[in-house]
Scaffold this motif. Sequence first.
Motif, mmCIF file in Angstrom:
data_model
loop_
_atom_site.group_PDB
_atom_site.id
_atom_site.type_symbol
_atom_site.label_atom_id
_atom_site.label_comp_id
_atom_site.label_asym_id
_atom_site.label_seq_id
_atom_site.Cartn_x
_atom_site.Cartn_y
_atom_site.Cartn_z
ATOM 1 N N ARG B 235 36.635 46.383 32.038
ATOM 2 C CA ARG B 235 37.763 45.492 31.770
ATOM 3 C C ARG B 235 38.324 44.956 33.085
ATOM 4 N NH1 ARG B 235 43.119 47.767 29.309
ATOM 5 N NH2 ARG B 235 44.452 46.164 30.217
ATOM 6 N N VAL B 236 38.446 45.847 34.076
ATOM 7 C CA VAL B 236 38.934 45.413 35.388
ATOM 8 C C VAL B 236 38.015 44.330 35.947
ATOM 9 C CG1 VAL B 236 39.162 46.139 37.796
ATOM 10 C CG2 VAL B 236 40.140 47.548 35.976
ATOM 11 N N GLU B 237 36.727 44.587 35.822
ATOM 12 C CA GLU B 237 35.740 43.640 36.356
ATOM 13 C C GLU B 237 35.871 42.282 35.666
ATOM 14 O OE1 GLU B 237 33.777 42.904 39.271
ATOM 15 O OE2 GLU B 237 34.445 44.976 39.003
ATOM 16 N N ASN B 238 36.017 42.308 34.349
ATOM 17 C CA ASN B 238 36.168 41.054 33.601
ATOM 18 C C ASN B 238 37.446 40.333 33.986
ATOM 19 O OD1 ASN B 238 33.803 41.285 32.215
ATOM 20 N ND2 ASN B 238 34.705 42.421 30.506
ATOM 21 N N CYS B 239 38.533 41.110 34.129
ATOM 22 C CA CYS B 239 39.799 40.506 34.557
ATOM 23 C C CYS B 239 39.630 39.844 35.914
ATOM 24 C CB CYS B 239 40.902 41.560 34.666
ATOM 25 S SG CYS B 239 41.563 42.082 33.096
ATOM 26 N N ARG B 240 38.967 40.569 36.823
ATOM 27 C CA ARG B 240 38.776 40.016 38.167
ATOM 28 C C ARG B 240 38.011 38.703 38.096
ATOM 29 N NH1 ARG B 240 38.011 45.367 41.106
ATOM 30 N NH2 ARG B 240 40.110 45.686 41.934
ATOM 31 N N ARG B 241 36.961 38.705 37.257
ATOM 32 C CA ARG B 241 36.164 37.476 37.116
ATOM 33 C C ARG B 241 37.023 36.337 36.592
ATOM 34 N NH1 ARG B 241 31.388 40.199 36.333
ATOM 35 N NH2 ARG B 241 31.983 40.910 34.265
ATOM 36 N N ARG B 242 37.857 36.651 35.592
ATOM 37 C CA ARG B 242 38.708 35.603 35.016
ATOM 38 C C ARG B 242 39.735 35.109 36.024
ATOM 39 N NH1 ARG B 242 37.987 38.236 29.890
ATOM 40 N NH2 ARG B 242 39.663 39.697 30.325
ATOM 41 N N VAL B 243 40.325 36.055 36.776
ATOM 42 C CA VAL B 243 41.301 35.681 37.801
ATOM 43 C C VAL B 243 40.634 34.782 38.832
ATOM 44 C CG1 VAL B 243 42.610 36.578 39.771
ATOM 45 C CG2 VAL B 243 42.813 37.682 37.536
ATOM 46 N N ARG B 244 39.438 35.189 39.215
ATOM 47 C CA ARG B 244 38.722 34.426 40.231
ATOM 48 C C ARG B 244 38.420 33.020 39.737
ATOM 49 N NH1 ARG B 244 34.422 35.044 44.393
ATOM 50 N NH2 ARG B 244 32.733 33.716 43.684
ATOM 51 N N ALA B 245 37.941 32.933 38.499
ATOM 52 C CA ALA B 245 37.617 31.615 37.947
ATOM 53 C C ALA B 245 38.872 30.746 37.881
ATOM 54 C CB ALA B 245 36.994 31.761 36.559
ATOM 55 N N ALA B 246 39.996 31.364 37.466
ATOM 56 C CA ALA B 246 41.249 30.618 37.374
ATOM 57 C C ALA B 246 41.713 30.177 38.759
ATOM 58 C CB ALA B 246 42.324 31.475 36.698
ATOM 59 N N HIS B 247 41.527 31.067 39.734
ATOM 60 C CA HIS B 247 41.893 30.722 41.117
ATOM 61 C C HIS B 247 41.101 29.517 41.604
ATOM 62 C CE1 HIS B 247 43.792 34.796 42.433
ATOM 63 N NE2 HIS B 247 44.704 33.905 42.101
ATOM 64 N N ILE B 248 39.796 29.589 41.394
ATOM 65 C CA ILE B 248 38.934 28.505 41.875
ATOM 66 C C ILE B 248 39.316 27.198 41.176
ATOM 67 C CG2 ILE B 248 36.556 27.666 41.913
ATOM 68 C CD1 ILE B 248 35.724 30.650 42.192
ATOM 69 N N ASP B 249 39.543 27.332 39.866
ATOM 70 C CA ASP B 249 39.936 26.184 39.076
ATOM 71 C C ASP B 249 41.206 25.538 39.614
ATOM 72 O OD1 ASP B 249 38.500 25.245 36.928
ATOM 73 O OD2 ASP B 249 40.265 25.484 35.613
ATOM 74 N N ALA B 250 42.161 26.404 39.991
ATOM 75 C CA ALA B 250 43.480 25.922 40.392
ATOM 76 C C ALA B 250 43.435 25.110 41.684
ATOM 77 C CB ALA B 250 44.436 27.105 40.542
#
Lengths: 112, 322
Positions: B235-250
């Motif tokens: 779950r942590v790993e998935n959250c990190r991936r989502r955070v990262r994707a959102a960061h890049i997107d932003a």
Amino acid sequence: MLLVVTYSRRARETLRNACRSHEETVVRRFGRAALLRETEYGAFLACRLRERHAGNVQIERTEPFNEFADAPDTVREAASAYENRESPSTPYDRFAAGTDHPTSDAMREREL
Amino acid sequence: MSSDGADVGETVVSGVPSFTLRLPNGRVEDGPVVDLRGDASEIPTGSQLRRAVRVGCPTRPTSPTVYSVRPGRAHAHVASLGPDTAIRSRAALAAVAVDIGIETPHDDDLVDALRSLRALSPAPIDDAELRAARRRAAVAGAETDRLRERVATVRGRVTALREAAADDVAADDAATAPSPDEALTEAEAALSDLTRQLSEVATERVAAAQRLRLLERRTRSARDQRNARIRLEDRVENCRRRVRAAHIDAVSDAFRDARAELDRWIVGDVVPEADTSELLDALAVARLAPIRAPLLVVGDVADALGGPDAAFDRLGAPLILR
């Protein structure tokens, strides 16, 4: 067959790699578990995993289940009758009440 | 941006800190722009300078020292800008977003998952003990099997000898036989001895099997917890991936804009293929990121941006030119 179950991310990764490079020895792969062929090589892979990841690897020896040899007739017949019941929404214990079929509690208490 | 700003070593772009560079020969330069070109003999190598920026002080007297704000995350991705600069853009953009402090809808999830993971410490599994128990059970099992076979053999012999003795008695010919009674007594003694041994190892086998079962049961509950831990780690790993994707997107729109701007400004041939230039990617990341520790810039790149001061202005970062 040998059932190998892993309990850490690293053990899971090692199992994945082992399965990838030894497909001939892998019968089935699941998320963090795999069934290995019961050959010396299968045992070799299982031992290696246990050696490297100790308590994070569980190894069980499995056998095909023969319902005619491994389960009492009453159990097999109860299962068969229940699966062929007329009303699909009847819970098992209501279905078994008043018949010769064993109750679920009785079956829970008896070891095979 | 005027060159005066760089000369007096003050912060000339708001938010861009200055820095001080001390060279091994004693020369001291103040940023935010330090031009080391034209002094080849005493100038540290690029890797020495990079290390100086990264580690700060103290350093060995033979190495340059940089006194500056600690580099942020994005800094590492663009620490050195030259014609052959390579960059992992997505990782760099994620770092930029972290440096800027961009929040994502997944941050709370991640914090929550990390907290749960920290709170979960699975019971230890004593593998040495389990291993010893498995070995003990296996040895006891093999020993039982071996003795059981021996008992069967000796019992067969005893039976045969008893029958022979009975025949002898029947034939009333005891005098000629080589003391069959003695052989029978011996065999019976051996049988009773083996039977006793068998009962001992059979007891041991049961004890060993019970011990192993007990340990395995204990291990099962420890493994349940490990199961939970793996799920949390995933779950942590998935959250990190989502955070990262959102960061890049932003930051990706701003990145594209910065890249286009830089492409318009750049003169000369340091960027032969604008579409694929990783240098241009890196320059855009540098422009976008709040860079606080100096970047190393190859002179040609600074010139392509219009000279040291223009480069400083356009990248919004303290610079060391070499």
